[in-house]
Scaffold this motif. Structure first.
Motif, short mmCIF file in Angstrom:
data_model
loop_
_atom_site.label_atom_id
_atom_site.label_comp_id
_atom_site.label_asym_id
_atom_site.label_seq_id
_atom_site.Cartn_x
_atom_site.Cartn_y
_atom_site.Cartn_z
N GLY A 76 -5.47 10.69 -5.89
CA GLY A 76 -5.79 10.61 -7.22
C GLY A 76 -4.65 11.18 -8.13
O GLY A 76 -3.26 10.85 -7.63
N GLY A 77 -4.63 11.11 -9.44
CA GLY A 77 -3.65 11.04 -10.08
C GLY A 77 -2.63 12.39 -10.01
O GLY A 77 -1.61 12.65 -10.19
N ASP A 78 -3.60 13.45 -9.40
CA ASP A 78 -2.66 14.62 -9.14
C ASP A 78 -1.80 14.29 -7.83
O ASP A 78 -1.18 15.37 -7.28
CB ASP A 78 -3.44 15.83 -8.84
N ARG A 79 -1.91 13.34 -7.14
CA ARG A 79 -1.10 13.02 -5.76
C ARG A 79 -1.62 13.93 -4.70
O ARG A 79 -0.82 14.01 -3.87
CB ARG A 79 0.28 13.20 -6.14
N SER A 80 -2.59 14.68 -4.68
CA SER A 80 -3.02 15.48 -3.84
C SER A 80 -4.67 15.51 -3.17
O SER A 80 -4.76 15.53 -2.33
CB SER A 80 -2.57 16.95 -3.97
N THR A 81 -5.16 15.23 -4.40
CA THR A 81 -6.70 14.87 -4.15
C THR A 81 -7.00 13.48 -3.58
O THR A 81 -6.64 12.52 -4.08
CB THR A 81 -7.57 15.12 -5.20
N GLY A 82 -7.73 13.53 -2.28
CA GLY A 82 -8.04 12.28 -1.75
C GLY A 82 -9.31 11.50 -2.23
O GLY A 82 -10.09 12.21 -2.63
N GLY A 83 -9.31 10.24 -2.13
CA GLY A 83 -10.55 9.46 -2.41
C GLY A 83 -10.51 8.28 -1.77
O GLY A 83 -9.60 7.89 -0.57
N VAL A 84 -11.24 7.22 -2.01
CA VAL A 84 -11.19 5.91 -1.45
C VAL A 84 -11.16 4.86 -2.69
O VAL A 84 -11.81 5.00 -3.67
CB VAL A 84 -12.60 5.56 -0.64
N CYS A 85 -10.60 3.78 -2.18
CA CYS A 85 -10.19 2.74 -3.24
C CYS A 85 -11.31 1.89 -3.54
O CYS A 85 -11.78 1.11 -2.63
CB CYS A 85 -9.10 2.00 -2.87
N LEU A 86 -12.04 1.95 -4.63
CA LEU A 86 -13.20 1.08 -5.01
C LEU A 86 -13.26 0.55 -6.44
O LEU A 86 -12.42 1.10 -7.21
CB LEU A 86 -14.54 1.93 -5.02
#
Length: 440
Positions: A76-86
């Motif tokens: 994410g924008g904070d460069r620490s929170t993970g997610g998936v690209c959708l």
């Protein structure tokens, strides 16, 4: 492939590729420019695809700026929170939250809510914000099969902290009591058409662990369901706060058509979506686990540990029976195991804690005796001790070679029994596959 020098390529095209056969200078320049653009595009495609092919499965680069939602991991924008690209629509449909961008046309989507349904190749599920007031909830995720080639799902517990397994309090003059079970917080996988019995309930500290789920879309096995059931922290304030971050990867079995990709066709199709000439199964093949394996380690060296190892404090969970497997390449003859910790129950105290010390003889069945052990086929220690079932502390401070004729694996079994003053902390091993099976 070396970088192109733009002027050199243009000069080459202008002077040698198109002979001077009555074409006007203007026409020659137009044709040269068209072909120059084609060659540059082709070279860039080859360079990018070849670079992607040469990466190992754990070295895949970031998504393209033209990504429209490929389900790969992102930050994410904070460069620490993970997610998936959708795509934004996919993220909204699956109940996710946009936390950043991954390419011009996609969003980094955090699936940090409950009751999410997804069919992306990779999904990362994060616990919703929890407090004592919001605990005691049930949280479910439904992962639908992405396509008919999917044969396994790998579930990686990147973060997994729930309440630990528990047993009843010890009673005076009673040495045996029920084993450690997940009674407060429970994680389970279900909707597997009869296969769910082979998958253990989990709780405690399992960060860094994983397991595999077998699926078969051809028999209408179209989804896998993950459930968290959390105990109420108001009535049990001493329980740790539950947190998790779980990555689910849908693995495709190998498509034989992929064997015929070669040369420039290989380089081009490897960067394109799945086609008859290119399958993500080619890349997934590295992670496909052998049949019957709950855990699988394809790397040639690493470590593995019992569930809820908890940095050596345990305890391991009762009523488990599963295989941990390792990749057997053509040059591999066995595997070397070195225990950092090994502390399990036993049924007989002979100071060896091997085989008959670990499993009850049929003649004395019915007695309250432990049958916890780690089965290591064709095992031999560096000092010559041979056995197959290890319990107590028999594997502690040992270098063990396992050289079976078939698959490389170990099998863990725990019963539903705890004996007073007999620890059940668990085990942690480092391993190396061997191409020379003489440890001496």
């Amino acid at each position: 492939m070396p970088r192109l020098h733009i002027k050199a390529v243009y000069d080459e095209i202008n002077t040698s590729v198109w002979p001077r056969r009555g074409l006007t200078d203007l026409n020659k320049q137009k044709m040269a420019l068209v072909n120059f653009r084609f060659l540059v595009l082709l070279a860039i495609t080859q360079y990018s695809a070849a670079d992607a092919i040469n990466r190992t499965p754990r070295q895949q680069g970031p998504a393209s700026i033209f990504t429209i939602g490929n389900g790969e991991q992102c930050l994410g924008g904070d460069r620490s929170t993970g997610g998936v690209c959708l795509s934004r629509n996919q993220c909204n449909t699956q109940g996710g939250k946009a936390i950043g961008f991954c390419g011009v046309f996609a969003t980094c989507c955090s699936l940090n809510a409950c009751d999410i349904r997804t069919n992306t190749k990779v999904a990362v599920f994060i616990n919703p914000p929890l407090s004592k007031e919001s605990s005691g909830l049930e949280c479910s995720y439904n992962i639908e099969i992405n396509n008919n080639n999917v044969c396994q799902m790998r579930i990686d517990f990147e973060t997994f902290n729930l309440a630990p397994p528990t047993t009843v309090e010890a009673v005076d003059n009673v040495t045996q009591r029920p084993g450690y079970l997940c009674k407060n917080d429970i994680f389970r996988v279900s909707n597997l058409h009869g296969n769910s019995e082979a998958l253990p309930f989990l709780c405690g500290d399992n960060s860094g662990q994983h397991f595999y789920v077998r699926v078969n879309a051809s028999i209408n096995d179209r989804s896998v369901r993950m459930d968290f059931k959390l105990a109420d922290r108001i009535s049990q304030p001493n329980l740790p706060q539950a947190t998790w971050k779980i990555k689910v990867t849908q693995l495709e079995c190998f498509n034989t058509l992929g064997k015929y990709r070669d040369g420039i066709l290989d380089a081009i199709t490897a960067s394109l979506p799945s086609t008859p000439f290119s399958s993500t199964a080619d890349r997934d093949e590295y992670f496909i686990a052998p049949p019957g394996c709950l855990q699988y380690f394809p790397e040639r060296a690493g470590f593995f540990e019992s569930f809820n190892y908890n940095r050596g404090a345990g305890p391991y969970i009762a009523n488990m029976a599963y295989a941990t497997c390792f990749k057997r390449s053509p040059d591999v003859c066995g595997i070397k195991l070195t225990a950092a910790t090994f502390d399990m129950a036993y049924n007989a105290d002979s100071n060896l804690y091997l085989d008959t010390d670990c499993k009850v003889n049929p003649l004395v069945q019915g007695k309250a005796l432990s049958e916890d052990y780690l089965f290591i086929p064709e095992a031999e220690t560096a000092d010559g001790l041979r056995g197959s079932k290890f319990c107590g502390n028999s594997a502690a401070n040992q270098i063990i070679a396992s050289t079976p004729p078939g698959p490389l694996y170990v099998h863990f079994k725990s019963d539903n029994l705890v004996t007073t003053d007999v620890p059940e902390a668990g085990y942690r091993f480092t391993y190396n596959v061997l191409n020379n099976c003489n440890l001496k």
